[in-house]
Design an enzyme around this catalytic site. Sequence first.
Site, PDB file in Angstrom:
ATOM      1  N   ASP A 108       1.055  -1.685   0.052  1.00 44.22           N
ATOM      2  CA  ASP A 108       0.315  -0.009   0.150  1.00 44.22           C
ATOM      3  C   ASP A 108       0.771   0.746  -0.642  1.00 44.22           C
ATOM      4  OD1 ASP A 108      -1.914  -1.948  -0.127  1.00 44.22           O
ATOM      5  OD2 ASP A 108      -2.367  -1.547   1.868  1.00 44.22           O
ATOM      6  N   ARG A 189      -0.716   3.796  16.464  1.00 43.66           N
ATOM      7  CA  ARG A 189      -0.631   4.383  15.943  1.00 43.66           C
ATOM      8  C   ARG A 189      -0.736   5.581  16.277  1.00 43.66           C
ATOM      9  NH1 ARG A 189       0.214   0.659  13.785  1.00 43.66           N
ATOM     10  NH2 ARG A 189      -0.914  -0.244  12.209  1.00 43.66           N
ATOM     11  N   ASP A 218      -7.855   3.004  12.330  1.00 44.02           N
ATOM     12  CA  ASP A 218      -6.926   3.391  11.300  1.00 44.02           C
ATOM     13  C   ASP A 218      -6.408   4.859  11.078  1.00 44.02           C
ATOM     14  OD1 ASP A 218      -5.203   2.062  12.933  1.00 44.02           O
ATOM     15  OD2 ASP A 218      -4.168   0.206  11.615  1.00 44.02           O
ATOM     16  N   SER A 270      -1.716  -8.475   5.175  1.00 40.92           N
ATOM     17  CA  SER A 270      -1.030  -8.157   5.742  1.00 40.92           C
ATOM     18  C   SER A 270      -0.371  -8.092   6.955  1.00 40.92           C
ATOM     19  CB  SER A 270      -1.609  -6.349   5.917  1.00 40.92           C
ATOM     20  OG  SER A 270      -2.898  -6.165   5.973  1.00 40.92           O
TER      21      SER A 270
END
Length: 450
Positions: A108, A189, A218, A270
Site C-alpha cells: 500500500d 498509531r 486506523d 497484511s
Amino acid sequence: MAEISATSFPSSSSSALVIRSSHNGSLKCQNVAVPKTTSQFQELSLKRSQLVGNAVVTGHVTGSRSCKNQAIRAVLSGDGTALTTDSKEAGLRGKLKKVVLAYSGGLDTSVIVPWLKENYGCEVVCFTADVGQGIKELEGLEQKAKASGASQLVVKDLTEEFVKDFIFPCLRAGAIYERKYLLGTSMARPVIAKAMVDVAAEVGADAVAHGCTGKGNDQVRFELTFFSLNPELKVVAPWREWEIQGREDAIEYAKKHNVPVPVTKKSIYSRDRNLWHLSHEGDLLEDPANEPKKDMYMMSVDPEDAPDQPEYIEIGIESGLPVALNGKALSPATLLAELNTIGGKHGIGRIDMVENRLVGMKSRGRWFDPLRESMDAFMEKITETTTGSVTLKLYKGSVSVTGRQSPNSLYRQDISSFEGSEIYNQADAAGFIRLYGLPMKIRAMLKKIS
C-alpha cells in the site's frame, strides 16, 4: 504479548474484524512480538542503532538530525543534498509542497508514493517508526522508498516512548477491548502519528499521508492525532480518494509505475508488528471458519511444543507500572522484550477473536483527548501505592499468578484468619448483617402485606 488474526466483512454500516491467536491467517491475527532469544534482541538493538544514530554510509550520503533529542535518519542524494521535486507543477488533484507519508515498505505505502507525486505534484518524505517490529522489517526500506520515488526516508526509534507512554499506561488501566483484544495496533498509531507531526515540522512539510483504508479504525487514530497536535497540516488518505479497489489493483498499479512490491497475487495479506504484538489480516483469514496457519505465529511456539516444565518469573511493580524482572531493573522496552522472549518460549499470548469495527465509533483513536488524559490521571492516582511484585507461572500457553507481595498491602493475616483477634470481634458481624439486609427484609414485609 499477543498474536492475532483478523478478517474484515464489509456491510452497510460495519464490518467484523476477526482477531485470532495465529500469526498467518486471513482473519486479523495478532501476535505479540517476541524475539526468540535475548541475544536476538540485543542484535536487533545493535542493528537499530546503525539505522538511527550516527550517519551511515550506504552508497549515498546519509545525514542525521536531532528532533526532540531523538535521532532522525534522512537519506540524501548522492551529492549530499536532499532530493526535491518540481514545486511549480500541480498534480491531477491539486498542489501540495511536501508530504510526510507513514511508510512501511509494504504494498500500500509503496504505491502511495508515486500516486502522491502524480496527483498532488509534491515531494514525498517517507517516515518509518521503529516501534519494535524487528530489524527485518526495517532492512531495505531505504532502497524501497527511493525506488518508489521518495526524496527521503526518515526513521525514528520510538520503542522506549511507545512502551513507557502508551503501552504501560494502558496496561496499568487494565485496558482490554471486548475482553480479549490487547490494543496492539491501537496504542501504536498515536505514537507514530505524533512522530509524523514532529517530522513534518522538521522537514517543512505542509501535509501528512497514511495508507489506512476508509473502512477501518486506523484512519481515525492517525487523523485525530494530526488534528490534536497540528490542525494546520493537510491530510491525504489515498484509500478514500483513488480508484484502486483492492490489493490486486494496487499490485497492477505498482507494476505500471515500476514500483517493486513484496507480495504477489497468490499471497495477499497484511500484518502489523510492534514490541507488543503481531497481527495478520486478509487472504484466508477473511473467512472466520478458517483456522490460521501454524506458521503465522512468529513470536511464540505452539503450546503443544512448549517445554514440559513450567517456568516461574517475578515482575517488580512501582506505582502500577512494571519496572523489574526477577529482581533486575530494566527500561520499559527492554523489560517488555525480555518478557516476550520468555513468554514466546512457553506459547503465551495467542488470541482468537472477532473485533467489532464501526467506522468513526468503535475506535480507540482518541489518545490526545481530555477524556483519555483524565482517565490516565485517575489511574495514576489510584495506583500510587500499587508497588511490590507478582510471581507468575508460565506453562504451555497459560499464565497463572502464584504469589504476590507489597509493602503497602492492606491484607493482614492476623485479622483475616479464623483465629481470635483483638481488632475484629466476630459478634459485630450480627449488626452489620442486619443493616446490610434491611432493604431485603423490608421488601419481603411489603410483599407479605400486599
